[in-house]
Design a protein around this motif. Structure first.
Motif, PDB file in Angstrom:
ATOM      1  N   LEU A  43       0.822  -1.214   0.000  1.00 27.77           N
ATOM      2  CA  LEU A  43       0.000   0.000   0.000  1.00 27.77           C
ATOM      3  C   LEU A  43       0.859   1.269   0.000  1.00 27.77           C
ATOM      4  O   LEU A  43       0.709   2.115  -0.892  1.00 27.77           O
ATOM      5  CB  LEU A  43      -0.967  -0.021   1.189  1.00 27.77           C
ATOM      6  N   PRO A  44       1.782   1.453   0.955  1.00 24.89           N
ATOM      7  CA  PRO A  44       2.604   2.671   0.886  1.00 24.89           C
ATOM      8  C   PRO A  44       3.537   2.697  -0.330  1.00 24.89           C
ATOM      9  O   PRO A  44       3.828   3.774  -0.856  1.00 24.89           O
ATOM     10  CB  PRO A  44       3.391   2.669   2.198  1.00 24.89           C
ATOM     11  N   LEU A  45       3.977   1.544  -0.780  1.00 23.41           N
ATOM     12  CA  LEU A  45       4.831   1.481  -1.968  1.00 23.41           C
ATOM     13  C   LEU A  45       4.088   2.040  -3.179  1.00 23.41           C
ATOM     14  O   LEU A  45       4.595   2.890  -3.913  1.00 23.41           O
ATOM     15  CB  LEU A  45       5.271   0.040  -2.224  1.00 23.41           C
ATOM     16  N   PHE A  70       3.694   7.203   4.800  1.00 26.96           N
ATOM     17  CA  PHE A  70       3.716   6.458   6.060  1.00 26.96           C
ATOM     18  C   PHE A  70       2.720   7.056   7.059  1.00 26.96           C
ATOM     19  O   PHE A  70       1.969   6.319   7.712  1.00 26.96           O
ATOM     20  CB  PHE A  70       5.122   6.452   6.667  1.00 26.96           C
ATOM     21  N   LEU A  71       2.717   8.367   7.206  1.00 25.91           N
ATOM     22  CA  LEU A  71       1.808   9.004   8.156  1.00 25.91           C
ATOM     23  C   LEU A  71       0.344   8.835   7.747  1.00 25.91           C
ATOM     24  O   LEU A  71      -0.522   8.650   8.601  1.00 25.91           O
ATOM     25  CB  LEU A  71       2.152  10.484   8.316  1.00 25.91           C
ATOM     26  N   GLY A  72       0.067   8.874   6.444  1.00 24.56           N
ATOM     27  CA  GLY A  72      -1.302   8.662   5.981  1.00 24.56           C
ATOM     28  C   GLY A  72      -1.795   7.254   6.279  1.00 24.56           C
ATOM     29  O   GLY A  72      -2.907   7.061   6.782  1.00 24.56           O
ATOM     30  N   CYS A  73      -0.955   6.265   5.996  1.00 24.31           N
ATOM     31  CA  CYS A  73      -1.320   4.871   6.288  1.00 24.31           C
ATOM     32  C   CYS A  73      -1.449   4.661   7.797  1.00 24.31           C
ATOM     33  O   CYS A  73      -2.366   3.979   8.268  1.00 24.31           O
ATOM     34  CB  CYS A  73      -0.283   3.915   5.709  1.00 24.31           C
ATOM     35  N   SER A  74      -0.541   5.260   8.556  1.00 24.39           N
ATOM     36  CA  SER A  74      -0.562   5.113  10.011  1.00 24.39           C
ATOM     37  C   SER A  74      -1.787   5.781  10.620  1.00 24.39           C
ATOM     38  O   SER A  74      -2.334   5.291  11.622  1.00 24.39           O
ATOM     39  CB  SER A  74       0.705   5.705  10.624  1.00 24.39           C
ATOM     40  N   ALA A  75      -2.225   6.884  10.029  1.00 18.00           N
ATOM     41  CA  ALA A  75      -3.427   7.561  10.519  1.00 18.00           C
ATOM     42  C   ALA A  75      -4.651   6.655  10.367  1.00 18.00           C
ATOM     43  O   ALA A  75      -5.511   6.594  11.265  1.00 18.00           O
ATOM     44  CB  ALA A  75      -3.636   8.877   9.782  1.00 18.00           C
TER      45      ALA A  75
END
Length: 125
Positions: A43-45, A70-75
């Motif tokens: 997904l982040p890739l 990374f921050l978007g996925c982590s959110a």
């Protein structure tokens, strides 16, 4: 961004989507591990190279792009943990998001290396 860079970024984005989709296949071996974590790496890739492809201002610097993804996925993962978004919260997903963003930066640096005069001089010595 040159046409070659756009094509390669598009291939990386599409490849990440295909691998992510295949990771959801019901008959895949090691389903539990692959279903969750392969998807969370790809997904982040894919988002990283999609940002580059669309010309996002955040996609111009590889480290800013990786941090943004990374921050978007982590959110989204944090929203799952707080019950604001449907899904299963798994703290290991943060590691998978970091791995995907790091892999994207590594692929970007290896694929789109720019030769400058200093590098050419150092290589010839």
């Amino acid at each position: 961004m040159s046409l070659k860079e756009k094509l390669i970024s598009g291939l990386y984005t599409g490849g990440a989507c295909v691998v992510s989709g295949l990771s959801k296949h019901p008959d895949i071996p090691y389903k539990e591990m692959i279903n969750g974590h392969v998807h969370d790496v790809t997904l982040p890739l894919g988002l990283y190279f999609f940002n580059k492809l669309i010309g996002s201002p955040l996609g111009k610097n590889e480290w800013v792009n990786a941090a943004y993804v990374f921050l978007g996925c982590s959110a989204m993962e944090a929203a799952q943990g707080l019950g604001l978004y449907s899904g299963t919260f798994d703290p290991k997903d943060f590691v998978a998001y970091a791995a995907g963003a790091g892999l994207a930066v590594a692929m970007d640096k290896l694929t789109f290396r720019k030769k400058n005069l200093d590098n050419l001089v150092e290589e010839s010595i």
